[in-house]
Design an enzyme around this catalytic site. Structure first.
Site, PDB file in Angstrom:
ATOM      1  N   ASP A  12       2.981   3.245  27.350  1.00 26.16           N
ATOM      2  CA  ASP A  12       2.012   3.503  28.083  1.00 26.16           C
ATOM      3  C   ASP A  12       0.709   2.546  28.025  1.00 26.16           C
ATOM      4  O   ASP A  12       0.566   2.056  26.890  1.00 26.16           O
ATOM      5  CB  ASP A  12       1.692   5.099  28.372  1.00 26.16           C
ATOM      6  CG  ASP A  12       2.900   5.779  28.576  1.00 26.16           C
ATOM      7  OD1 ASP A  12       3.823   5.473  29.191  1.00 26.16           O
ATOM      8  OD2 ASP A  12       2.643   6.993  28.257  1.00 26.16           O
ATOM      9  N   ARG A  56       2.777  12.339  23.808  1.00 26.37           N
ATOM     10  CA  ARG A  56       1.523  12.797  23.918  1.00 26.37           C
ATOM     11  C   ARG A  56       1.567  14.127  24.476  1.00 26.37           C
ATOM     12  O   ARG A  56       0.516  14.898  24.312  1.00 26.37           O
ATOM     13  CB  ARG A  56       0.676  11.696  25.096  1.00 26.37           C
ATOM     14  CG  ARG A  56       0.664  10.467  24.562  1.00 26.37           C
ATOM     15  CD  ARG A  56       0.289   9.416  25.409  1.00 26.37           C
ATOM     16  NE  ARG A  56      -0.967   9.753  26.266  1.00 26.37           N
ATOM     17  CZ  ARG A  56      -1.274   9.347  27.579  1.00 26.37           C
ATOM     18  NH1 ARG A  56      -0.549   8.249  28.243  1.00 26.37           N
ATOM     19  NH2 ARG A  56      -2.507   9.590  27.925  1.00 26.37           N
ATOM     20  N   ARG A 112       9.443   1.228  26.934  1.00 29.01           N
ATOM     21  CA  ARG A 112       8.472   0.969  27.343  1.00 29.01           C
ATOM     22  C   ARG A 112       7.420   1.890  27.211  1.00 29.01           C
ATOM     23  O   ARG A 112       7.288   2.996  27.129  1.00 29.01           O
ATOM     24  CB  ARG A 112       8.417   1.194  29.011  1.00 29.01           C
ATOM     25  CG  ARG A 112       9.481   0.084  29.645  1.00 29.01           C
ATOM     26  CD  ARG A 112       9.746   0.264  31.030  1.00 29.01           C
ATOM     27  NE  ARG A 112      10.495   1.467  31.270  1.00 29.01           N
ATOM     28  CZ  ARG A 112      10.686   2.156  32.468  1.00 29.01           C
ATOM     29  NH1 ARG A 112      10.689   1.283  33.570  1.00 29.01           N
ATOM     30  NH2 ARG A 112      11.618   3.186  32.291  1.00 29.01           N
TER      31      ARG A 112
END
Length: 280
Positions: free
Chosen positions: A63, A208, A61
């Site tokens: 973001d 990130r 998944r």
């Protein structure tokens, strides 16, 4: 292929699809009540194509704002279509920012998430004094000069199996923070700095948060041992701010036990997003 059925019943087939998407238009992959996600839009397109509701499972998944070069999904259906029909028929109901690249029938034991042994991501940083509008939403921007060699040295500690709690979002739902970083490479092409990462799996915001820490080192705000200190702390509050989603691309998912089509970044003119990073 498919599951065994009683006489007279329609057999179910498992289909794998390769999906690409421009993340700027979407609130991430996973279905949400507001329906502004890649999964919502893809499932609506699949339903329009086959005429019945379709549920999908993805390899990883992504973001809000994160891009997909070769996201892999699977679905189960009783509908028989050729691979070309799955591609063109679904794309006919998708917006320009999402596309099915390939389709293939797979064995029932194939699982888009659990059958994958690794995922590749590339983060694109534009290191330039002035931001450029053509990179808006496509790359992270840093206007201060970055010391790429210091960033490379800082990243070495991330290789191998570790508890990545310090790089994990507080909203992460994974049962364990332990992941194995199989490769990490940092390269520079003019103002473009590329961080290529391969791991068995990634935690929510893990890439990130790693990029945020490496940039602190590259800017000279922290010493080379900073990333290792953050890693050992196993405490998200000790880490750097989460960096922008703009420059993050899911580039590849590996399934050694299944022969699936491979989409190379060079196939679509994105050679700099290479897959298969090497050790620093």
């Amino acid at each position: 292929m498919g599951t065994e059925v009683s006489p007279g019943e329609t057999p179910t087939h498992r289909i794998a699809l390769g999906i690409a998407y421009d993340g700027r238009s979407w609130q991430g992959w996973q279905k949400q009540p507001h329906a502004q996600t890649v999964q919502d839009t893809l499932e609506n397109a699949l339903e329009a194509f086959v005429g019945t509701p379709v549920s999908t499972v993805c390899a990883g998944r992504t973001d809000t704002g994160v891009h997909g070069l070769n996201q892999v999904i699977h679905l189960d259906t009783t509908v028989n279509r050729t691979p070309e029909s799955w591609v063109r028929g679904t794309n006919a109901h998708l917006p320009a920012s999402i596309s099915v690249l390939w389709a293939q029938q797979v064995p029932a034991e194939f699982h888009a998430r659990f059958s994958a042994t690794s995922r590749d991501y590339t983060y694109v940083i534009i290191n330039s004094r002035i931001r450029h509008p053509l990179w808006h939403g496509r790359a992270g921007w840093v206007f201060q000069p970055l010391d790429v060699e210091a960033m490379r040295q800082a990243a070495v500690c991330l290789l191998g199996e570790h508890d990545f709690s310090s790089f994990r979002s507080s909203q992460c739902q994974a049962k364990s923070p332990v992941r194995t970083m199989l490769g990490l490479e940092i390269t520079q092409q003019g103002p473009r700095i590329l961080v290529h990462l391969r791991a068995n799996a990634f935690l929510h915001h893990m890439v990130r948060n790693i990029i945020g820490a490496l940039i602190q080192v590259g800017q000279g705000r922290e010493t080379v041992d900073y990333v290792e200190r953050v890693l050992v702390a196993r405490d998200r509050t000790k880490g750097a701010p989460t960096f922008a989603a703009d420059g993050l691309y899911l580039t590849n998912v590996t399934y050694p036990d299944f022969q699936l089509p491979v989409v190379s970044p060079s196939d679509v003119g994105l050679e700099f997003l290479k897959t298969g990073p090497v050790v620093v």
